[in-house]
Design a protein around this motif. Structure first.
Motif, PDB file in Angstrom:
ATOM      1  N   SER A   2      43.823  57.939  13.644  1.00 35.53           N
ATOM      2  CA  SER A   2      44.654  58.670  14.600  1.00 35.53           C
ATOM      3  C   SER A   2      44.938  57.858  15.857  1.00 35.53           C
ATOM      4  N   ILE A   3      46.047  58.193  16.529  1.00 38.39           N
ATOM      5  CA  ILE A   3      46.431  57.533  17.767  1.00 38.39           C
ATOM      6  C   ILE A   3      45.556  58.035  18.908  1.00 38.39           C
ATOM      7  N   LEU A   4      45.647  57.356  20.085  1.00 38.46           N
ATOM      8  CA  LEU A   4      44.738  57.650  21.187  1.00 38.46           C
ATOM      9  C   LEU A   4      45.207  58.780  22.086  1.00 38.46           C
ATOM     10  N   THR A   5      46.342  59.372  21.781  1.00 36.66           N
ATOM     11  CA  THR A   5      46.828  60.522  22.527  1.00 36.66           C
ATOM     12  C   THR A   5      47.343  61.544  21.531  1.00 36.66           C
ATOM     13  N   SER A   6      47.727  62.710  21.986  1.00 35.25           N
ATOM     14  CA  SER A   6      48.231  63.725  21.066  1.00 35.25           C
ATOM     15  C   SER A   6      49.689  63.444  20.726  1.00 35.25           C
ATOM     16  N   ILE A   7      50.138  63.836  19.543  1.00 37.56           N
ATOM     17  CA  ILE A   7      51.525  63.621  19.135  1.00 37.56           C
ATOM     18  C   ILE A   7      52.473  64.405  20.039  1.00 37.56           C
ATOM     19  N   GLU A   8      52.031  65.544  20.527  1.00 38.37           N
ATOM     20  CA  GLU A   8      52.864  66.341  21.438  1.00 38.37           C
ATOM     21  C   GLU A   8      53.135  65.568  22.730  1.00 38.37           C
ATOM     22  N   GLU A   9      52.090  64.980  23.295  1.00 40.04           N
ATOM     23  CA  GLU A   9      52.241  64.198  24.515  1.00 40.04           C
ATOM     24  C   GLU A   9      53.082  62.946  24.257  1.00 40.04           C
ATOM     25  N   GLU A 183      34.990  60.761  25.661  1.00 39.67           N
ATOM     26  CA  GLU A 183      35.481  61.580  26.770  1.00 39.67           C
ATOM     27  C   GLU A 183      36.962  61.303  27.019  1.00 39.67           C
ATOM     28  N   HIS A 184      37.357  60.035  26.936  1.00 42.80           N
ATOM     29  CA  HIS A 184      38.768  59.688  27.105  1.00 42.80           C
ATOM     30  C   HIS A 184      39.615  60.348  26.019  1.00 42.80           C
ATOM     31  N   LEU A 185      39.153  60.300  24.787  1.00 40.31           N
ATOM     32  CA  LEU A 185      39.907  60.899  23.682  1.00 40.31           C
ATOM     33  C   LEU A 185      40.010  62.408  23.844  1.00 40.31           C
ATOM     34  N   TYR A 186      38.973  63.017  24.376  1.00 37.53           N
ATOM     35  CA  TYR A 186      39.018  64.464  24.614  1.00 37.53           C
ATOM     36  C   TYR A 186      40.046  64.793  25.689  1.00 37.53           C
ATOM     37  N   LEU A 226      35.741  47.340  31.420  1.00 34.21           N
ATOM     38  CA  LEU A 226      36.164  47.882  32.712  1.00 34.21           C
ATOM     39  C   LEU A 226      36.213  49.406  32.713  1.00 34.21           C
ATOM     40  N   MET A 227      36.590  49.996  31.581  1.00 35.83           N
ATOM     41  CA  MET A 227      36.815  51.436  31.541  1.00 35.83           C
ATOM     42  C   MET A 227      35.753  52.219  30.768  1.00 35.83           C
ATOM     43  N   PHE A 228      35.028  51.556  29.890  1.00 36.19           N
ATOM     44  CA  PHE A 228      34.116  52.296  29.017  1.00 36.19           C
ATOM     45  C   PHE A 228      32.723  51.685  28.968  1.00 36.19           C
ATOM     46  N   PHE A 368      46.041  53.175  29.493  1.00 36.82           N
ATOM     47  CA  PHE A 368      44.984  54.174  29.590  1.00 36.82           C
ATOM     48  C   PHE A 368      45.174  55.070  30.810  1.00 36.82           C
ATOM     49  N   LEU A 369      45.555  54.500  31.954  1.00 38.06           N
ATOM     50  CA  LEU A 369      45.757  55.313  33.150  1.00 38.06           C
ATOM     51  C   LEU A 369      46.911  56.292  32.977  1.00 38.06           C
ATOM     52  N   LYS A 370      47.958  55.868  32.263  1.00 35.00           N
ATOM     53  CA  LYS A 370      49.081  56.773  32.007  1.00 35.00           C
ATOM     54  C   LYS A 370      48.664  57.886  31.051  1.00 35.00           C
ATOM     55  N   GLU A 371      47.852  57.547  30.057  1.00 33.55           N
ATOM     56  CA  GLU A 371      47.363  58.577  29.136  1.00 33.55           C
ATOM     57  C   GLU A 371      46.539  59.623  29.873  1.00 33.55           C
ATOM     58  N   LEU A 372      45.821  59.196  30.923  1.00 29.68           N
ATOM     59  CA  LEU A 372      45.011  60.121  31.725  1.00 29.68           C
ATOM     60  C   LEU A 372      45.820  60.765  32.847  1.00 29.68           C
TER      61      LEU A 372
END
Length: 509
Positions: A2-9, A183-186, A226-228, A368-372
């Motif tokens: 699966s991708i790192l964000t939702s398909i809706e987003e 946590e990022h994926l959630y 840096l992030m995880f 990653f920052l845009k995904e968040l």
């Protein structure tokens, strides 16, 4: 996977810019592989690209509900993709994910920026003999064959991988924190969050494109550390945000400092929370002739949030310099190192329009920052800062690109005039003097110009270099700009003689 964000987003376009997406109504390997090659080349360091199969496009936007992709065809497409990917030179394999939306399935082909660019692909992957190979790049939202100049530039990018996407051989994949990744994926509503529950750290890092190498010598990428990781400073000294408060101004010895460390997205959110709770102040202005009141802030939070997020996004993590947020009585300054891309000029920032750098320093951090939702989309940060200041009734933001050295970048957010009046009145009551006269007059001055005048009032023979030192401005040329502005407004003039000195003029009434 699966991708790192939702398909809706993803389809909404809120977190991934249109230039990084391409929609296909059905499986067409010839055009799809051309786009795979273009995304892998990542000519402008934008980061990952996405090809969504089963979606119709109109004016660059997906049409909803989606057309859909037959899930029974997935296995066949996966086998074909292996063969077509082997035709790419050097070999490159994207990642496929079957996602569900609008009661149907779509096929998402996730194409992370390649580590072995430049890539070539046949013009038609289905031709069996005498294949013609070409490089492919993205220009805005189009996949094209580069012209001679672009091809030369693409070749020069060989092995020039942005720092955040490089492998770190001084660390281990086990230095990545499994909980932080999940946590990022959630937070991004990725389907991978539930799938990762039974994975090992190495498997999840591979799925999130946070590591690279063969199983026996796999290493994490810098963006992962840096992030995880719990303590990025273990690998990157001085990776932190320092908030320094100067209640009496930059020239005073009294100051308070607070340091925010940990994963960089946590640094950002913690620093913003602190500033919101301890620095941002609100005020309600009521009017006699109407019921509606205006609500203003000393510093608009949305402008501050975007400015600090951009500093985290664009700073040079190879330098051992923290991001510094200086809270002054009349302004907030955000300083990051080592400056902006050379393609951007001081005038670009002063115009306040949407601008695009030629190369993005940290493509994965930006993703990653845009995904968040911690930063805006590509090229919209500057209008967001300008818009936030304007909507709050604040003066325009000020930017210092430190031309031509480009050692640092400063974004200054002046305080709202209504809050400045309170500070100025206190200073006039306590000190008086010519500065009070200037402030109380009809001439509009920036907080920095006021700081310069105060130093000159104390010592009318002070030099430009001394002013820069007292105000902790690293470039004398920046002080020159403020002095010239004061001269043009008639507030300041230079008297020459055996010993030159400054003269402050009261405003004309």
């Amino acid at each position: 996977m699966s991708i790192l964000t939702s398909i809706e987003e993803l389809l909404s376009g809120k977190k991934v810019e249109g230039s990084r997406m391409e929609f296909k109504e059905d499986w067409n390997p010839t055009t799809i592989m051309r786009t795979v090659c273009a995304f892998a080349n990542d000519f402008e360091n934008q980061g990952s690209g996405y090809i969504i199969v089963g979606v119709k496009e109109e004016n660059g936007k997906p049409v909803r509900p989606v057309l859909g992709f037959n899930p029974d065809a997935l296995e066949k497409v996966e086998k074909e993709m292996v063969g077509y990917s082997n035709l790419v030179q050097p070999g490159y394999m994207p990642r496929l994910s079957l996602e569900e939306i609008d009661g149907k399935h779509v096929l998402v082909i996730w194409v992370p920026a390649g580590s072995n660019r430049p890539y070539k692909v046949p013009d038609d992957v289905k031709v069996k003999k005498h294949k013609t190979y070409n490089f492919r790049i993205r220009v805005n939202s189009n996949t094209v064959i580069p012209n001679e100049e672009q091809e030369s530039e693409l070749i020069q990018l060989t092995a020039k991988i942005p720092f955040d996407d490089r492998v770190n051989t001084h660390a281990s994949v086990n230095d990545l924190d499994f909980g932080l990744m999940r946590e990022h994926l959630y937070q991004t509503k990725s389907k991978l969050h539930s799938e990762s529950a039974t994975m090992k750290v190495e498997e999840l890092a591979e799925a999130m494109n946070l590591c690279q190498g063969a199983e026996e010598h796999r290493f994490p990428k810098n963006v992962g550390l840096l992030m995880f990781s719990d303590n990025p400073k273990k690998f990157f000294p001085a990776v932190q945000i320092d908030v320094v408060e100067f209640p009496e101004g930059a020239g005073a010895k009294q100051f308070e400092e607070k340091t925010f460390d940990g994963p960089i997205q946590k640094q950002l959110t913690d620093a913003l929370s602190y500033l919101k709770a301890n620095v941002i102040k609100g005020k309600v202005i009521k009017y006699a002739d109407r019921a509606e009141a205006d609500r203003i802030q000393n510093f608009p939070y949305d402008a501050l949030e975007e400015a600090l997020a951009n500093a985290v996004y664009h700073r040079n993590y190879e330098l051992r310099e923290p991001i510094e947020v200086r809270v002054l009585p009349t302004a907030i300054e955000i300083i990051s190192y080592n400056g902006v891309d050379p393609s951007l000029k001081q005038t670009d920032f002063e115009k306040g329009r949407s601008i695009r750098t030629r190369r993005y320093r940290n493509r994965r951090i930006g993703e990653f920052l845009k995904e968040l939702e911690l930063t805006e989309g590509r090229g919209t940060g500057l209008p967001t800062i300008y818009g936030g200041m304007k909507n709050n009734g604040s003066p325009k933001p000020l930017f210092d690109t430190d031309e031509p050295d480009r050692r640092y970048f400063v974004c200054e957010l002046p305080i709202h005039p209504d809050f400045l009046e309170e500070i100025e009145q206190d200073e006039v009551n306590e000190e008086g003097g010519s500065i009070g006269g200037v402030i109380g007059g009809s001439i509009e001055l920036t907080p920095r110009q006021l700081d310069v005048l105060k130093l000159i009032e104390q010592n009318n023979k002070i030099s430009i270099t001394q002013i820069a030192k007292e105000l902790n401005i690293k470039s004398s040329s920046a002080v020159d700009k403020h002095v010239e502005a004061l001269k043009s407004k008639g507030v300041l003039e230079r008297k020459e003689g055996t010993r030159g000195y400054w003269q402050i003029n009261p405003p004309k009434k």
